[in-house]
Design a protein around this motif. Structure first.
Motif, PDB file in Angstrom:
ATOM      1  N   VAL A  30      -4.104 -11.077   8.655  1.00  0.00           N
ATOM      2  CA  VAL A  30      -5.293 -10.583   7.550  1.00  0.00           C
ATOM      3  C   VAL A  30      -6.446 -10.804   8.221  1.00  0.00           C
ATOM      4  N   ARG A  31      -7.404  -9.736   8.248  1.00  0.00           N
ATOM      5  CA  ARG A  31      -8.724  -9.369   8.720  1.00  0.00           C
ATOM      6  C   ARG A  31      -9.721  -9.933   7.854  1.00  0.00           C
ATOM      7  N   THR A  32      -9.529  -9.414   6.625  1.00  0.00           N
ATOM      8  CA  THR A  32     -10.582  -9.985   5.776  1.00  0.00           C
ATOM      9  C   THR A  32      -9.902  -9.934   4.348  1.00  0.00           C
ATOM     10  N   ARG A  33     -10.393 -10.818   3.299  1.00  0.00           N
ATOM     11  CA  ARG A  33     -10.181 -10.851   1.787  1.00  0.00           C
ATOM     12  C   ARG A  33     -11.357 -10.677   1.178  1.00  0.00           C
ATOM     13  N   ARG A  34     -11.449  -9.846   0.145  1.00  0.00           N
ATOM     14  CA  ARG A  34     -12.641  -9.893  -0.748  1.00  0.00           C
ATOM     15  C   ARG A  34     -12.095 -10.001  -2.198  1.00  0.00           C
ATOM     16  N   PRO A  35     -12.669 -10.769  -2.877  1.00  0.00           N
ATOM     17  CA  PRO A  35     -11.837 -10.903  -4.334  1.00  0.00           C
ATOM     18  C   PRO A  35     -12.860  -9.791  -5.133  1.00  0.00           C
ATOM     19  N   PHE A  36     -12.387  -9.334  -6.316  1.00  0.00           N
ATOM     20  CA  PHE A  36     -13.122  -8.527  -7.228  1.00  0.00           C
ATOM     21  C   PHE A  36     -14.039  -9.205  -7.886  1.00  0.00           C
ATOM     22  N   PRO A  37     -15.039  -8.800  -8.368  1.00  0.00           N
ATOM     23  CA  PRO A  37     -16.017  -9.515  -8.853  1.00  0.00           C
ATOM     24  C   PRO A  37     -15.767  -9.954 -10.038  1.00  0.00           C
ATOM     25  N   ASP A  38     -14.866  -9.370 -10.867  1.00  0.00           N
ATOM     26  CA  ASP A  38     -14.364 -10.076 -12.111  1.00  0.00           C
ATOM     27  C   ASP A  38     -13.156 -11.004 -11.938  1.00  0.00           C
ATOM     28  N   GLY A  39     -12.922 -11.429 -10.881  1.00  0.00           N
ATOM     29  CA  GLY A  39     -12.112 -12.303 -10.443  1.00  0.00           C
ATOM     30  C   GLY A  39     -10.379 -11.815 -10.720  1.00  0.00           C
ATOM     31  N   SER A  40     -10.216 -10.446 -11.002  1.00  0.00           N
ATOM     32  CA  SER A  40      -8.819 -10.095 -11.322  1.00  0.00           C
ATOM     33  C   SER A  40      -7.906  -9.758 -10.144  1.00  0.00           C
ATOM     34  N   GLY A  41      -8.489  -9.905  -9.120  1.00  0.00           N
ATOM     35  CA  GLY A  41      -7.571  -9.483  -8.073  1.00  0.00           C
ATOM     36  C   GLY A  41      -8.253  -9.664  -6.766  1.00  0.00           C
ATOM     37  N   GLU A  42      -7.962  -9.070  -5.629  1.00  0.00           N
ATOM     38  CA  GLU A  42      -8.551  -9.136  -4.325  1.00  0.00           C
ATOM     39  C   GLU A  42      -8.267  -7.800  -3.486  1.00  0.00           C
ATOM     40  N   VAL A  43      -9.047  -7.587  -2.421  1.00  0.00           N
ATOM     41  CA  VAL A  43      -8.535  -6.584  -1.622  1.00  0.00           C
ATOM     42  C   VAL A  43      -8.503  -7.252  -0.066  1.00  0.00           C
ATOM     43  N   MET A  44      -7.582  -6.941   0.496  1.00  0.00           N
ATOM     44  CA  MET A  44      -7.301  -7.417   2.008  1.00  0.00           C
ATOM     45  C   MET A  44      -7.130  -6.417   3.093  1.00  0.00           C
ATOM     46  N   ASP A  45      -7.628  -6.585   4.093  1.00  0.00           N
ATOM     47  CA  ASP A  45      -7.462  -5.709   5.160  1.00  0.00           C
ATOM     48  C   ASP A  45      -6.628  -6.358   6.092  1.00  0.00           C
ATOM     49  N   ALA A  46      -5.582  -5.817   6.488  1.00  0.00           N
ATOM     50  CA  ALA A  46      -4.560  -6.396   7.242  1.00  0.00           C
ATOM     51  C   ALA A  46      -3.923  -5.483   8.402  1.00  0.00           C
ATOM     52  N   ASP A  47      -3.376  -6.167   9.352  1.00  0.00           N
ATOM     53  CA  ASP A  47      -2.736  -5.731  10.662  1.00  0.00           C
ATOM     54  C   ASP A  47      -1.190  -5.970  10.652  1.00  0.00           C
ATOM     55  N   LEU A  48      -0.353  -5.014  10.917  1.00  0.00           N
ATOM     56  CA  LEU A  48       0.920  -5.262  11.246  1.00  0.00           C
ATOM     57  C   LEU A  48       1.388  -4.842  12.564  1.00  0.00           C
ATOM     58  N   VAL A  49       2.109  -5.494  13.408  1.00  0.00           N
ATOM     59  CA  VAL A  49       2.672  -4.994  14.636  1.00  0.00           C
ATOM     60  C   VAL A  49       3.924  -4.901  14.264  1.00  0.00           C
ATOM     61  N   ILE A  50       4.587  -3.490  14.447  1.00  0.00           N
ATOM     62  CA  ILE A  50       5.819  -3.264  14.267  1.00  0.00           C
ATOM     63  C   ILE A  50       6.377  -2.879  15.743  1.00  0.00           C
ATOM     64  N   SER A  51       7.582  -3.712  15.882  1.00  0.00           N
ATOM     65  CA  SER A  51       8.362  -3.195  17.340  1.00  0.00           C
ATOM     66  C   SER A  51       9.668  -2.711  16.915  1.00  0.00           C
ATOM     67  N   PHE A  52       9.859  -1.404  17.571  1.00  0.00           N
ATOM     68  CA  PHE A  52      11.248  -0.745  17.168  1.00  0.00           C
ATOM     69  C   PHE A  52      11.747  -0.118  18.657  1.00  0.00           C
ATOM     70  N   LYS A  53      12.712  -0.619  19.072  1.00  0.00           N
ATOM     71  CA  LYS A  53      13.225  -0.136  20.399  1.00  0.00           C
ATOM     72  C   LYS A  53      12.122  -0.085  21.534  1.00  0.00           C
ATOM     73  N   LEU A  54      12.015   1.041  21.902  1.00  0.00           N
ATOM     74  CA  LEU A  54      10.581   1.000  22.875  1.00  0.00           C
ATOM     75  C   LEU A  54       9.337   0.996  22.330  1.00  0.00           C
ATOM     76  N   PHE A  55       9.290   1.130  21.037  1.00  0.00           N
ATOM     77  CA  PHE A  55       7.874   1.196  20.150  1.00  0.00           C
ATOM     78  C   PHE A  55       7.327   0.085  19.902  1.00  0.00           C
ATOM     79  N   ARG A  56       6.036  -0.175  19.992  1.00  0.00           N
ATOM     80  CA  ARG A  56       5.320  -1.232  19.617  1.00  0.00           C
ATOM     81  C   ARG A  56       3.979  -0.836  19.232  1.00  0.00           C
ATOM     82  N   GLU A  57       3.875  -0.778  17.875  1.00  0.00           N
ATOM     83  CA  GLU A  57       2.614  -0.412  17.073  1.00  0.00           C
ATOM     84  C   GLU A  57       2.010  -1.306  16.456  1.00  0.00           C
TER      85      GLU A  57
END
Length: 146
Positions: A30-57
């Motif tokens: 999780v790169r960043t987390r930002r709550p909504f100003p009204d506290g009703s939720g949040e936005v996060m920027d996240a990275d996933l690394v997926i490995s499948f056979k020869l691919f890793r992205e």
């Protein structure tokens, strides 16, 4: 699902734990987390690394969490896709059961990767769904189907 909407929401919203149980998910950050100003939720920027056979992205997403509405929206930021969008909603069907609605739409930039994934996409999605179901059982205990 034989789990409450809040339980399933919490499981899916915990992106940082995905490598513990999701097939092909090698890492999550999780790169960043930002709550909504009204506290009703949040936005996060996240990275996933997926490995499948020869691919890793690695790919980045913006995840909008709305716990009161029990919805999660995922918007693509960067990585191997032309686009990626997905949406989760968790609909209570009783005190200890819910319906999970999941929508995903994506296309890879690489025609080769798109072709490889296309061949196994349905099987891959079934394995991912089963992984989330097993994770719910591990976290909340086995329950009879709703």
């Amino acid at each position: 699902m034989p789990y409450s909407a809040d339980e399933m929401y919490a499981l899916i919203a915990d992106v940082g734990r995905y490598p513990e149980f999701l097939p092909w998910c090698a890492a999550a950050r999780v790169r960043t987390r930002r709550p909504f100003p009204d506290g009703s939720g949040e936005v996060m920027d996240a990275d996933l690394v997926i490995s499948f056979k020869l691919f890793r992205e690695r790919f980045g997403s913006r995840v909008t969490l709305r716990p009161e509405a029990r919805t999660i929206d995922v918007e693509y930021l960067d990585g191997p896709f032309k686009y990626l969008n997905n949406h989760w909603s968790f609909i209570p069907r009783g005190e200890k059961s819910c319906e999970v609605d999941f929508f995903v739409d994506f296309e890879f930039r690489s025609a080769l990767l798109q072709k490889v994934i296309g061949v196994v996409f349905n099987e891959a999605m079934q394995r991912i769904v089963r992984a989330f179901e097993r994770r719910a059982e591990d976290l909340y205990g086995a329950r009879p189907s709703a």
